[in-house]
Scaffold this motif. Structure first.
Motif, mmCIF file in Angstrom:
data_model
loop_
_atom_site.group_PDB
_atom_site.id
_atom_site.type_symbol
_atom_site.label_atom_id
_atom_site.label_comp_id
_atom_site.label_asym_id
_atom_site.label_seq_id
_atom_site.Cartn_x
_atom_site.Cartn_y
_atom_site.Cartn_z
ATOM 1 N N ARG B 234 0.840 -1.190 0.000
ATOM 2 C CA ARG B 234 0.000 0.000 0.000
ATOM 3 C C ARG B 234 0.881 1.248 0.000
ATOM 4 O O ARG B 234 1.954 1.248 0.607
ATOM 5 C CB ARG B 234 -0.869 0.042 1.245
ATOM 6 N N LYS B 271 -6.080 8.472 0.097
ATOM 7 C CA LYS B 271 -6.494 7.091 -0.154
ATOM 8 C C LYS B 271 -5.314 6.125 -0.078
ATOM 9 O O LYS B 271 -5.435 4.961 -0.451
ATOM 10 C CB LYS B 271 -7.156 6.979 -1.532
ATOM 11 N N PRO B 273 -4.116 4.443 2.326
ATOM 12 C CA PRO B 273 -4.373 3.174 3.027
ATOM 13 C C PRO B 273 -5.138 2.135 2.211
ATOM 14 O O PRO B 273 -5.237 0.992 2.633
ATOM 15 C CB PRO B 273 -5.213 3.616 4.240
ATOM 16 N N THR B 274 -5.704 2.523 1.081
ATOM 17 C CA THR B 274 -6.435 1.536 0.292
ATOM 18 C C THR B 274 -5.897 1.438 -1.134
ATOM 19 O O THR B 274 -6.574 0.931 -2.018
ATOM 20 C CB THR B 274 -7.938 1.877 0.242
#
Lengths: 238, 377
Positions: B234, B271, B273-274
């Motif tokens: 990630r 974003k 973390p995803t």
């Protein structure tokens, strides 16, 4: 006329321990989960290297999740070896009789219509709601471990690596995890209320039964067809 | 081998012909080996391959796209491969940069397909519209769909450049009027390497091509077909601002002191973390920077549906069907509030309804107590 009550051991010790550990871990998971989703704005003069509060919040979340996992495993085992009040048979509707029982509980307790049912452990609707809760917990484990899978080297969370693809990316997984959390909040509100409701209107010691395991139930109830056994089925007609 | 290198120049020969020194070439090999995550001996393998192997024929297709992938590729900080691949010398077909035009260009493409069947690499930039028979993207009188099916059949491998080719990107965002479709949903039987991103990092693109040349096979892919070397982590987990996240120090708005201090951008919608990409490690523009380093959150351009995942500046997307400002937290709070109100109302109703029953219970209880008292006398 003296109404006779029988002191009946309903919730065995493992059931009670599971219940309270589950309550504790779920509350911890909800609080830390909300914080992870939307962290507090804490202003501090300390250097980042001196501070780890958010890391600790996340650690607590993961710790509570593992506690819950352990509890669920024990509770599932107990659903097969425990007494009939803890049995999976009291939780999972398998036949139309169970659904009719749920119908009677709905009618009597939820819609406050004229109706009647008898039970000693939890009623059919409550049992079913715990089964739904179990499914929600499973969903939380799937989505939670799915997000966790990529940061770990341990095989257990790592084995949930397929989840991201199933739901179409981490973003969707996170969204489902987040939304389901609110269903737990709803469950807690309704569950607490209904405990108080039964405690108030049945006066069988509903609340303390989860502490000491005992309920006080009218002796006649033990002879009612609904409680006596599954072979005796009598639809209650009002 | 000898004869083939004489008729077809190797990569190294082409590099030299372009004016690069051997020193440049060795630097390039070392860098690419590092990007690919190879061990030190891998440098020799890369060098060996690029010195001995003739260039792999490449067809580079442009469908529904903006050419940002090509732009990123030719601006990769070590542009040797880009030079060779996209230069007229080695380019077999690409609408943007080829010297040939019209029938000549089409003929060159056909020639490559026939002569190098099973050998050429098909690079696809852009998605393919499938609505109304594919009329929304036509080149040379043929639809993108037909061209893709035709060129894909005999390809050794397909590289799906960018989010368009991997997941449809912006033209596949709701309501997806042309039914823009990613490549892997249209082609079967040919290995597909997905290199998502809008655009992907130039070095990543070069790395994927060099891997193909060096080892003669596609790089190790993850579950959904992305090269593991670049898409297994990630952005969040490789971000240099990650310590601020763990310390709970967040930017609250883009103009606050925390933003100036370079705190974590989680709360302003990052974003990271995803999102799975190499931005935190490889960075952009000669490893100068990447969005988060420039003070803006990652918006997850390499993730599927990133255009539909709500605001770039919020962690929680709008909840479908509940208006513009709704999100799961608002919906959840309303549901929780409604259930609280519901149980209170139910409690009042029960108290009224069951009041008499309760009274009876109390009366019975008192009577029983009296009875017991009498018994004890």
């Amino acid at each position: 006329m003296i109404r006779r009550l029988r002191r009946v051991y309903v919730w065995e010790l493992p059931v009670r321990i599971c219940h309270w550990l589950m309550a504790l871990s779920i509350v911890a998971l909800i609080i830390t989960g909300i914080l992870i989703g939307n962290p507090l704005a804490i202003q501090s003069q300390a250097e980042a290297s001196q501070s780890f509060w958010f890391g600790s919040i996340r650690f607590t979340h993961f710790l509570a999740a593992y506690v819950l996992l352990g509890v669920i495993i024990v509770r599932v085992y107990w659903a097969f070896v425990g007494n009939k009040y803890a049995s999976w048979r009291a939780l999972i509707p398998r036949n139309s009789r169970f659904w009719r029982r749920i119908g009677r509980v709905l009618k009597t307790d939820i819609f406050l219509m004229k109706g009647h049912y008898e039970c000693i452990g939890h009623n059919a609707l409550a049992g079913f709601s715990y089964f739904i809760l179990f499914l929600l917990i499973v969903l939380m484990f799937i989505t939670g471990f799915g997000m966790y899978a990529d940061m770990t080297t341990w095989w257990l969370p790592k084995s949930f690596i397929w989840v991201q693809d199933l739901f179409g990316g981490d973003f969707a997984v996170r969204e489902i995890h987040h939304l389901t959390m609110w269903l737990f909040v709803v469950f807690i509100v309704v569950h607490l209320y209904l405990v108080l409701y039964h405690d108030q209107f049945e006066a069988r010691g509903e609340t303390s039964s989860m502490m000491n395991g005992y309920k006080f139930v009218e002796v006649e109830v033990f002879d009612s067809p609904e409680v006596k056994g599954e072979e005796v089925v009598e639809e209650v007609v009002e | 081998m000898e004869t083939s290198t004489k008729t077809k120049p190797t990569y190294y020969e082409e590099f030299r012909a372009k004016g690069y020194s051997r020193r440049d070439f060795m630097k390039f090999c070392t860098l690419i080996a590092a990007y690919l995550g190879l061990e030190t001996t891998g440098v020799a393998q890369v060098t060996e391959a690029l010195m001995s192997k003739p260039r792999v024929p490449v067809l580079w297709m442009h469908f529904q796209e903006c050419t940002c992938c090509s732009e990123s590729f030719i601006r990769s900080s070590h542009p040797m491969v880009a030079d060779i691949i996209l230069d007229k010398i080695s380019l077999d077909y690409t609408e943007t940069l080829m010297a040939a035009a019209g029938h000549q260009a089409e003929a060159a493409m056909e020639k490559t397909i026939e002569e190098y069947a099973g050998e050429y690499v098909l690079c696809v930039e852009g998605s393919v519209p499938t609505k109304d028979g594919g009329v929304y993207c036509c080149i040379g009188g043929k639809s993108a769909l037909d061209i893709l099916q035709h060129t894909a059949q005999k390809a050794k491998a397909i590289i799906a450049w960018g989010s368009c080719a991997c997941n449809g990107c912006v033209q596949a965002a709701k309501p997806n009027p042309t039914e823009a479709t990613p490549i892997h949903k249209l082609v079967r039987g040919v290995p597909i390497i997905k290199v998502p991103g809008c655009p992907p990092i130039g070095e990543v693109m070069a790395g994927v091509l060099v891997h193909l040349v060096t080892f003669g096979r596609i790089p190790e892919l993850d579950r959904i077909g992305r090269p593991k070397a670049f898409y297994s982590k990630r952005v969040h987990d490789t971000c240099y601002r990650r310590p601020f996240y763990d310390a709970g120090l967040f930017v609250e708005s883009f103009d606050d002191a925390n933003a100036k201090k370079g705190y974590c951008l989680y709360k302003v919608g990052c974003k990271g973390p995803t999102t799975y990409n190499a931005c935190g490690v490889t960075k952009w523009n000669n490893s100068t920077s990447f969005p988060i380093q420039s003070g803006h959150g990652c918006f997850g351009c390499s993730e599927e549906n990133f255009w539909d995942n709500g605001s770039f500046y919020a962690r929680i997307p709008n909840f479908p069907g509940f208006g513009i400002e709704s999100n799961v937290d608002k919906i959840g709070a309303i549901i929780a509030g409604a259930s609280a109100a519901g149980v209170i109302a139910h409690g009042v109703a029960s108290a009224v309804k069951k009041g008499r029953e309760n009274k009876e219970m109390m009366t019975r209880g008192r009577a029983a107590a009296d009875e017991l008292k009498n018994l004890n006398k």
